[in-house]
Design a protein around this motif. Structure first.
Motif, PDB file in Angstrom:
ATOM      1  N   SER A   1       0.838  -1.195  -0.002  1.00  0.00           N
ATOM      2  CA  SER A   1       0.068  -0.022  -0.071  1.00  0.00           C
ATOM      3  C   SER A   1       0.836   1.265  -0.009  1.00  0.00           C
ATOM      4  N   GLN A   2       2.145   1.118   0.531  1.00  0.00           N
ATOM      5  CA  GLN A   2       3.058   2.265   0.637  1.00  0.00           C
ATOM      6  C   GLN A   2       4.344   2.307  -0.419  1.00  0.00           C
ATOM      7  N   HIS A   3       4.165   1.086  -1.213  1.00  0.00           N
ATOM      8  CA  HIS A   3       5.358   1.080  -2.013  1.00  0.00           C
ATOM      9  C   HIS A   3       6.531   1.119  -1.453  1.00  0.00           C
ATOM     10  N   LYS A   4       6.581   0.244  -0.455  1.00  0.00           N
ATOM     11  CA  LYS A   4       8.154   0.145   0.367  1.00  0.00           C
ATOM     12  C   LYS A   4       8.679  -1.102  -0.190  1.00  0.00           C
ATOM     13  N   GLU A   5       9.896  -1.166   0.604  1.00  0.00           N
ATOM     14  CA  GLU A   5      10.680  -2.417   0.093  1.00  0.00           C
ATOM     15  C   GLU A   5      10.922  -2.995   1.530  1.00  0.00           C
ATOM     16  N   LEU A   6      10.857  -2.385   2.655  1.00  0.00           N
ATOM     17  CA  LEU A   6      11.268  -3.019   4.144  1.00  0.00           C
ATOM     18  C   LEU A   6      10.147  -2.730   5.083  1.00  0.00           C
ATOM     19  N   VAL A   7       9.583  -3.778   5.634  1.00  0.00           N
ATOM     20  CA  VAL A   7       8.522  -3.718   6.839  1.00  0.00           C
ATOM     21  C   VAL A   7       8.957  -4.088   7.923  1.00  0.00           C
ATOM     22  N   LEU A   8       8.987  -3.336   9.217  1.00  0.00           N
ATOM     23  CA  LEU A   8       9.362  -3.798  10.354  1.00  0.00           C
ATOM     24  C   LEU A   8       7.998  -4.093  11.295  1.00  0.00           C
ATOM     25  N   GLY A   9       8.214  -5.229  11.881  1.00  0.00           N
ATOM     26  CA  GLY A   9       7.194  -5.870  12.424  1.00  0.00           C
ATOM     27  C   GLY A   9       7.443  -5.828  13.988  1.00  0.00           C
ATOM     28  N   ILE A  10       6.525  -6.519  14.799  1.00  0.00           N
ATOM     29  CA  ILE A  10       6.748  -6.506  16.311  1.00  0.00           C
ATOM     30  C   ILE A  10       6.779  -8.084  16.513  1.00  0.00           C
ATOM     31  N   GLY A  11       7.871  -8.525  17.310  1.00  0.00           N
ATOM     32  CA  GLY A  11       8.160  -9.817  17.843  1.00  0.00           C
ATOM     33  C   GLY A  11       7.661 -10.001  19.340  1.00  0.00           C
ATOM     34  N   ASN A  12       6.705 -10.266  19.938  1.00  0.00           N
ATOM     35  CA  ASN A  12       6.097 -10.058  21.182  1.00  0.00           C
ATOM     36  C   ASN A  12       6.477 -11.333  21.859  1.00  0.00           C
ATOM     37  N   TYR A  13       6.394 -11.185  23.250  1.00  0.00           N
ATOM     38  CA  TYR A  13       6.655 -12.482  24.056  1.00  0.00           C
ATOM     39  C   TYR A  13       5.181 -13.071  24.696  1.00  0.00           C
ATOM     40  N   LYS A  14       4.910 -14.255  24.843  1.00  0.00           N
ATOM     41  CA  LYS A  14       3.800 -14.687  25.246  1.00  0.00           C
ATOM     42  C   LYS A  14       3.683 -14.233  26.786  1.00  0.00           C
ATOM     43  N   LYS A  15       2.190 -13.980  27.239  1.00  0.00           N
ATOM     44  CA  LYS A  15       2.126 -13.610  28.717  1.00  0.00           C
ATOM     45  C   LYS A  15       1.964 -14.666  29.551  1.00  0.00           C
ATOM     46  N   THR A  16       2.629 -14.635  30.612  1.00  0.00           N
ATOM     47  CA  THR A  16       2.560 -15.570  31.678  1.00  0.00           C
ATOM     48  C   THR A  16       2.393 -14.849  32.838  1.00  0.00           C
ATOM     49  N   LYS A  17       2.419 -15.595  34.155  1.00  0.00           N
ATOM     50  CA  LYS A  17       2.428 -14.865  35.356  1.00  0.00           C
ATOM     51  C   LYS A  17       3.773 -14.592  35.777  1.00  0.00           C
TER      52      LYS A  17
ATOM     53  N   MET B   1      10.098  -9.623  10.290  1.00  0.00           N
ATOM     54  CA  MET B   1      10.215  -8.358   9.395  1.00  0.00           C
ATOM     55  C   MET B   1       9.811  -9.013   7.867  1.00  0.00           C
ATOM     56  N   ALA B   2       9.833  -7.964   6.764  1.00  0.00           N
ATOM     57  CA  ALA B   2       9.835  -8.280   5.423  1.00  0.00           C
ATOM     58  C   ALA B   2      10.521  -7.414   4.762  1.00  0.00           C
ATOM     59  N   TYR B   3      10.977  -7.935   3.526  1.00  0.00           N
ATOM     60  CA  TYR B   3      11.915  -7.164   2.582  1.00  0.00           C
ATOM     61  C   TYR B   3      11.807  -8.075   1.220  1.00  0.00           C
ATOM     62  N   THR B   4      11.916  -7.054   0.295  1.00  0.00           N
ATOM     63  CA  THR B   4      12.062  -7.715  -1.238  1.00  0.00           C
ATOM     64  C   THR B   4      13.551  -8.338  -1.325  1.00  0.00           C
ATOM     65  N   LYS B   5      13.416  -9.510  -2.186  1.00  0.00           N
ATOM     66  CA  LYS B   5      14.667 -10.114  -2.425  1.00  0.00           C
ATOM     67  C   LYS B   5      15.609  -9.173  -3.338  1.00  0.00           C
ATOM     68  N   GLN B   6      14.996  -8.177  -4.000  1.00  0.00           N
ATOM     69  CA  GLN B   6      15.805  -7.267  -4.917  1.00  0.00           C
ATOM     70  C   GLN B   6      16.773  -6.416  -3.978  1.00  0.00           C
ATOM     71  N   LEU B   7      15.982  -5.878  -2.783  1.00  0.00           N
ATOM     72  CA  LEU B   7      16.671  -5.234  -1.593  1.00  0.00           C
ATOM     73  C   LEU B   7      17.872  -5.889  -0.882  1.00  0.00           C
ATOM     74  N   PHE B   8      17.764  -7.123  -0.923  1.00  0.00           N
ATOM     75  CA  PHE B   8      18.678  -8.032  -0.113  1.00  0.00           C
ATOM     76  C   PHE B   8      19.988  -8.083  -1.093  1.00  0.00           C
ATOM     77  N   GLN B   9      19.648  -8.254  -2.447  1.00  0.00           N
ATOM     78  CA  GLN B   9      20.643  -8.558  -3.192  1.00  0.00           C
ATOM     79  C   GLN B   9      21.345  -7.082  -3.482  1.00  0.00           C
ATOM     80  N   LYS B  10      20.586  -6.215  -3.465  1.00  0.00           N
ATOM     81  CA  LYS B  10      21.315  -4.856  -3.795  1.00  0.00           C
ATOM     82  C   LYS B  10      22.132  -4.395  -2.641  1.00  0.00           C
TER      83      LYS B  10
END
Length: 378
Positions: free
Chosen positions: A161-177, A212-221
């Protein structure tokens, strides 16, 4: 209000308090508030491009058995899952072979065990990326579970939707007591809203390899990981340091797009993991290192000076309202960011950990300076 005339020492402290207050307010407003105000991208159910999910696995039979089916069963029209079995000595291969029979879109590649040659995580990831048949890559770990079957849709929709090459996501931990689990989730939350906020302000500096996500082209570049292949960690943050910029990077904070991991079983194990992650920070850009250093230092100075003016109350009526205002502003932003990212009531950890967090992180940095320089990926 009857405020006495300050002596030289008190003048210095008051001036320092003003600088600390301004820096903390600036950091909150410029670096964290963007996350609280971020509008999540609507997911698309049409025109979704094919995707390759890449996972590196070393002795992960139990995690693959538990979590990989949720990756394989994503609600997504066309995707493959590439798992690199990195010289596992348990039953990882057996688990993958069985899952392959049930899920044809699972692709397995293997690295033979070699006890004489340690290669870390970057080699299997590079092999997995090379084996991926699609241009868009989504990366996670074997011990991670997508928060929903819409994970891939959210990550790819943010990119498309934003025509980007790299997306930063969130890696969370499971909630326990327990207090330890609250600390782990609070630390994860504060790190996440920090790197996401920097990215939203056009200064991306890190990501989590768990999501996280990115394009193979970005990785190679970018040349993949070759410029920091000698560093044990850094397949996420050091790659972002080289590949990301203010125009090609976006974030995905939707709660359905998180990945969830089982937290370390003890504070000691968390600290070992933290030291490994922090070992990459010396390779950050100077401007980023300055910001990341200045924030905890000014935070500790803020608390130290606030306590000083409480116990030596000549200027308490002048200082304490501003201290309270800053802390309430921070608590409100933390709550809004927690709501936006769907990380629950973890923001209340601010009341317990705001003072001690920089100290704990500093001891972890110190452990890297005094301990082994070779932090291995396990």
């Amino acid at each position: 209000m009857n405020i006495p005339h300050p002596n030289t020492f008190e003048t210095i402290l008051l001036a320092l308090m003003l600088l600390v207050w301004l820096w903390q307010f600036f950091f909150l407003f410029r670096r964290i508030l963007p996350v609280a105000r971020h509008k999540n991208t609507s997911i698309s159910d049409t025109d979704l491009p094919p995707v390759s999910v890449v996972i590196s696995a070393k002795n992960e039979e139990e995690n693959l058995e538990t979590f990989l089916p949720d990756v394989l069963n994503q609600d997504y029209p066309d995707f493959q899952v590439v798992v690199v079995n990195d010289g596992s000595e348990d039953d990882t291969d057996m688990v993958l072979t069985r899952l392959k029979a049930e899920h044809p879109h699972l692709y397995i590649t293997r690295i033979a065990p070699d006890k004489k040659f340690y290669h870390g995580k970057k080699l299997p990831l590079s092999i997995g990326i090379k084996a991926a048949k699609h241009e868009i890559l989504v990366l996670t770990d074997a011990d991670c579970q997508p928060a929903s079957d819409q994970w891939l849709k959210h990550m790819v929709s943010a990119m498309r939707s934003q025509h980007k090459e790299l997306v930063l996501g969130i890696g969370n931990y499971k909630k326990t007591k327990g207090l330890t689990n609250l600390w782990l989730r609070y630390d994860t939350f504060t790190i996440a809203i920090q790197y996401l906020g920097f990215a939203l302000r056009g200064k991306p500096y890190m990501a989590t390899g768990r999501n996280m996500a990115y394009t193979k082209q970005l990785f190679q570049k970018t040349g993949g990981f070759k410029n920091h292949i000698y560093v044990a960690s850094g397949d996420d943050d050091l790659f972002v340091q080289e590949a990301a910029n203010k125009t090609n990077t976006t974030v995905c904070v939707a709660p359905q797009a998180h990945t969830i991991s089982t937290p370390p079983s003890s504070f000691k194990k968390w600290r070992e993991q933290k030291m490994r992650h922090l070992s990459t920070s010396p390779h950050y850009k100077k401007s980023i290192k300055f910001s990341l250093f200045a924030e905890p230092v000014t935070r500790e100075l803020f608390w130290a000076l606030t306590l000083y003016f409480i116990f030596f109350p000549n200027f308490a009526l002048l200082i304490l309202p501003f201290s309270l205002l800053l802390f309430l502003f921070k608590l409100i932003i933390w709550k809004k960011a927690s709501d936006k990212t769907g990380m629950g009531k973890v923001f209340w950890g601010l009341l317990l950990f705001d003072i001690v967090q920089p100290i704990i992180i500093a001891f972890s940095h110190f452990g890297n300076l005094t301990g082994s320089k070779k932090r291995k990926w396990k």
